[in-house]
Design a protein around this motif. Structure first.
Motif: not given
Length: 210
Positions: A96-102, A161-174
């Motif tokens: 996921a990535e958001h253009d304007q929202i951190s 902290v995830i700035p706008a435009g930065t991809g974030h990706w959950f790859t594993k949740i125990e």
């Protein structure tokens, strides 16, 4: 005549209100920095209300929920509660990535592997009609991977902290991960949400897609 003028003046003071007069009186030196949110109230969200969002997420199989959306003058701040269940491997195109929202995460419980990075592979525009786009985090993209992304093992107490435009990706949740979400919206692309709207939302089952 004098009595009439005094009455008019008193009426004007009452109409303007003491808060407005007080606000003007504080501007002693116009060259001083002034508040960017003039006479704005503070906001308190009880822990019990936040817990109700987590309970609702578990009961109704929800993930992301917006608790408040607050105007702070030059920006808006969104407060959300997120619950994610066990994840053995990431779903397709779940970057996921958001253009304007951190975003800022404060992990409350559980643990997960979270990959961060700005170089998103196979970007696909998220539909503008999606509830999360309209009400939570604004326009953005999904992707299939993060090139040269950094994987973090996050757990209770951690902050991300995830700035706008930065991809974030959950790859594993125990087992699960619950976190408080703070969204910084400088362009005010998401609608306001107050205490009354929160209470109404919590009072009935979420509609499909929420």
């Amino acid at each position: 005549m004098n009595r009439m003028l005094l009455g008019v003046a008193a009426g004007l003071c009452f109409a303007i209100g003491p808060s407005a007069i007080g606000a003007e009186a504080t501007r002693i030196n116009p060259t001083d920095p002034q508040p960017t949110c003039t006479m704005c109230p503070g906001t308190h969200i009880p822990a019990a209300e936040l817990e109700r969002y987590t309970q609702k997420a578990i009961a109704e199989k929800l993930i992301d929920q917006q608790v408040r959306d607050i105007d702070i003058g030059k920006a808006r701040i969104g407060i959300g509660m997120v619950h994610r269940g066990r994840l053995e491997k990431p779903a397709p195109n779940s970057v996921a990535e958001h253009d304007q929202i951190s975003e800022v995460y404060h992990v409350i419980s559980g643990a997960a592997t979270l990959v961060l990075g700005p170089d998103i592979v196979n970007r696909q525009r998220r539909p503008s009609t999606m509830r999360t786009v309209v009400e939570f985090n604004g326009p953005g993209n999904n992707g299939s991977d993060v090139k040269d992304g950094v994987a973090y093992e996050i757990k209770a107490g951690d902050v991300v902290v995830i700035p706008a435009g930065t991809g974030h990706w959950f790859t594993k949740i125990e087992d699960h991960i619950d976190y408080l979400m703070i969204r910084v919206d400088p362009d005010k692309v998401t609608p306001l949400k107050g205490e009354a709207q929160s209470a109404e939302y919590l009072s009935k089952p979420a509609t499909k897609g929420e």
